[in-house]
Design a protein around this motif. Structure first.
Motif, PDB file in Angstrom:
ATOM      1  N   SER A  82       0.794  -1.209   0.000  1.00  0.00           N
ATOM      2  CA  SER A  82       0.000   0.000   0.000  1.00  0.00           C
ATOM      3  C   SER A  82       0.834   1.271   0.000  1.00  0.00           C
ATOM      4  O   SER A  82       0.309   2.341   0.181  1.00  0.00           O
ATOM      5  CB  SER A  82      -0.938  -0.011   1.198  1.00  0.00           C
ATOM      6  OG  SER A  82      -0.188  -0.039   2.380  1.00  0.00           O
ATOM      7  N   VAL A  83       2.120   1.157  -0.225  1.00  0.00           N
ATOM      8  CA  VAL A  83       2.944   2.348  -0.343  1.00  0.00           C
ATOM      9  C   VAL A  83       2.507   3.111  -1.588  1.00  0.00           C
ATOM     10  O   VAL A  83       2.239   2.513  -2.620  1.00  0.00           O
ATOM     11  CB  VAL A  83       4.440   1.971  -0.454  1.00  0.00           C
ATOM     12  CG1 VAL A  83       5.297   3.178  -0.718  1.00  0.00           C
ATOM     13  CG2 VAL A  83       4.890   1.279   0.816  1.00  0.00           C
ATOM     14  N   GLY A 126      -4.613  -0.452  -7.983  1.00  0.00           N
ATOM     15  CA  GLY A 126      -4.240  -1.427  -6.981  1.00  0.00           C
ATOM     16  C   GLY A 126      -3.306  -2.532  -7.427  1.00  0.00           C
ATOM     17  O   GLY A 126      -3.097  -3.491  -6.693  1.00  0.00           O
ATOM     18  N   VAL A 127      -2.720  -2.406  -8.629  1.00  0.00           N
ATOM     19  CA  VAL A 127      -1.850  -3.458  -9.153  1.00  0.00           C
ATOM     20  C   VAL A 127      -0.544  -2.851  -9.663  1.00  0.00           C
ATOM     21  O   VAL A 127      -0.542  -1.822 -10.324  1.00  0.00           O
ATOM     22  CB  VAL A 127      -2.540  -4.220 -10.312  1.00  0.00           C
ATOM     23  CG1 VAL A 127      -1.600  -5.233 -10.946  1.00  0.00           C
ATOM     24  CG2 VAL A 127      -3.803  -4.894  -9.824  1.00  0.00           C
ATOM     25  N   TYR A 128       0.571  -3.498  -9.333  1.00  0.00           N
ATOM     26  CA  TYR A 128       1.879  -3.135  -9.876  1.00  0.00           C
ATOM     27  C   TYR A 128       2.368  -4.364 -10.623  1.00  0.00           C
ATOM     28  O   TYR A 128       2.373  -5.469 -10.073  1.00  0.00           O
ATOM     29  CB  TYR A 128       2.848  -2.777  -8.749  1.00  0.00           C
ATOM     30  CG  TYR A 128       4.226  -2.397  -9.234  1.00  0.00           C
ATOM     31  CD1 TYR A 128       4.490  -1.107  -9.667  1.00  0.00           C
ATOM     32  CD2 TYR A 128       5.257  -3.328  -9.269  1.00  0.00           C
ATOM     33  CE1 TYR A 128       5.754  -0.744 -10.122  1.00  0.00           C
ATOM     34  CE2 TYR A 128       6.522  -2.970  -9.726  1.00  0.00           C
ATOM     35  CZ  TYR A 128       6.759  -1.691 -10.149  1.00  0.00           C
ATOM     36  OH  TYR A 128       8.007  -1.342 -10.600  1.00  0.00           O
ATOM     37  N   LYS A 129       2.726  -4.204 -11.908  1.00  0.00           N
ATOM     38  CA  LYS A 129       3.175  -5.360 -12.670  1.00  0.00           C
ATOM     39  C   LYS A 129       4.356  -5.002 -13.557  1.00  0.00           C
ATOM     40  O   LYS A 129       4.506  -3.864 -13.979  1.00  0.00           O
ATOM     41  CB  LYS A 129       2.044  -5.971 -13.488  1.00  0.00           C
ATOM     42  CG  LYS A 129       1.476  -5.095 -14.573  1.00  0.00           C
ATOM     43  CD  LYS A 129       0.310  -5.807 -15.248  1.00  0.00           C
ATOM     44  CE  LYS A 129      -0.323  -4.931 -16.295  1.00  0.00           C
ATOM     45  NZ  LYS A 129      -1.448  -5.601 -16.938  1.00  0.00           N
ATOM     46  N   VAL A 180       3.317  -9.746 -10.927  1.00  0.00           N
ATOM     47  CA  VAL A 180       2.219  -8.890 -10.516  1.00  0.00           C
ATOM     48  C   VAL A 180       2.078  -8.915  -8.999  1.00  0.00           C
ATOM     49  O   VAL A 180       2.151  -9.988  -8.383  1.00  0.00           O
ATOM     50  CB  VAL A 180       0.888  -9.377 -11.151  1.00  0.00           C
ATOM     51  CG1 VAL A 180      -0.260  -8.446 -10.819  1.00  0.00           C
ATOM     52  CG2 VAL A 180       1.028  -9.542 -12.659  1.00  0.00           C
ATOM     53  N   MET A 181       1.875  -7.730  -8.399  1.00  0.00           N
ATOM     54  CA  MET A 181       1.600  -7.666  -6.964  1.00  0.00           C
ATOM     55  C   MET A 181       0.578  -6.571  -6.672  1.00  0.00           C
ATOM     56  O   MET A 181       0.329  -5.695  -7.498  1.00  0.00           O
ATOM     57  CB  MET A 181       2.876  -7.442  -6.151  1.00  0.00           C
ATOM     58  CG  MET A 181       3.451  -6.055  -6.201  1.00  0.00           C
ATOM     59  SD  MET A 181       4.875  -5.925  -5.079  1.00  0.00           S
ATOM     60  CE  MET A 181       5.287  -4.207  -5.294  1.00  0.00           C
ATOM     61  N   MET A 182       0.016  -6.630  -5.484  1.00  0.00           N
ATOM     62  CA  MET A 182      -0.955  -5.646  -5.041  1.00  0.00           C
ATOM     63  C   MET A 182      -0.246  -4.320  -4.777  1.00  0.00           C
ATOM     64  O   MET A 182       0.887  -4.286  -4.310  1.00  0.00           O
ATOM     65  CB  MET A 182      -1.611  -6.153  -3.745  1.00  0.00           C
ATOM     66  CG  MET A 182      -2.760  -5.329  -3.280  1.00  0.00           C
ATOM     67  SD  MET A 182      -3.694  -6.097  -1.911  1.00  0.00           S
ATOM     68  CE  MET A 182      -2.434  -6.836  -0.899  1.00  0.00           C
ATOM     69  N   ASP A 183      -0.930  -3.216  -5.073  1.00  0.00           N
ATOM     70  CA  ASP A 183      -0.361  -1.886  -4.864  1.00  0.00           C
ATOM     71  C   ASP A 183      -1.468  -0.962  -4.350  1.00  0.00           C
ATOM     72  O   ASP A 183      -2.235  -0.436  -5.138  1.00  0.00           O
ATOM     73  CB  ASP A 183       0.216  -1.350  -6.179  1.00  0.00           C
ATOM     74  CG  ASP A 183       1.016  -0.080  -6.003  1.00  0.00           C
ATOM     75  OD1 ASP A 183       1.546   0.154  -4.896  1.00  0.00           O
ATOM     76  OD2 ASP A 183       1.115   0.685  -6.972  1.00  0.00           O
TER      77      ASP A 183
END
Length: 172
Positions: free
Chosen positions: A19-20, A37-40, A130-133
């Motif tokens: 959540s940064v 909400g996604v960083y890929k 892919v990760m949550m952001d």
């Protein structure tokens, strides 16, 4: 019991870590993207999915993030359906001490742990990490996370981005 604790800790840490704010992430290169909400990050041509996975494991170890679980979802689906599947593997990383401290602040953080990075092969054969952001500042403020712990969360998140970038490039 210890595995359950680490799993819970990892879930909590991953959500808060992810959540940064996007501004804290390194400047995105053409193969990196952020959306709701996604960083890929796209895996570079010439880097196999197996090499990307191994690079992530090695980088995580070098950054003192522990690989607490690896879920080969596509292999599970293949065993059920007897049909070949595109690769989908979920890696779960954890900084147990930071996770424990987050849970001490508020047990709601348990739902975010461990930190997850998915290795996914899309329909065109392109590999992605892919990760949550999500916005850590808002969550940290709502849950009253002390600044020193928020700084540790930011460090873990940056480590996850480093792990993804190493995987995408096949770096050791």
């Amino acid at each position: 019991m210890r595995r359950q604790f680490l799993a819970v800790v990892g879930v909590a840490l991953s959500a808060l870590v992810m959540s940064v704010p996007a501004a804290a992430a390194p400047k995105a290169k053409p193969q990196a993207a952020q959306s709701a909400g996604v960083y890929k990050v796209a895996i570079d041509p010439g880097v196999s999915l197996a090499d990307a996975a191994e690079s992530m494991r090695l980088r995580a170890n070098a950054l003192n993030l522990k690989l607490v679980a690896e879920l080969p979802l596509s292999k599970q689906v293949e065993s059920i359906t007897s049909q070949p599947q595109r690769t989908v593997t979920i890696f779960q990383f954890c900084d147990a001490l930071t996770a424990k401290d987050l849970i001490d602040v508020n047990i709601d953080f348990a739902v975010y742990m461990p930190c997850r990075i998915a290795l996914i092969e899309d329909a065109k054969g392109q590999g992605w990490l892919v990760m949550m952001d999500v916005n850590v500042d808002a969550i940290a403020k709502e849950k009253r996370v002390p600044q020193v712990l928020k700084d540790r969360i930011n460090t873990v998140r940056q480590s996850l981005i480093d792990i993804m970038q190493a995987g995408a490039k096949g770096e050791l």
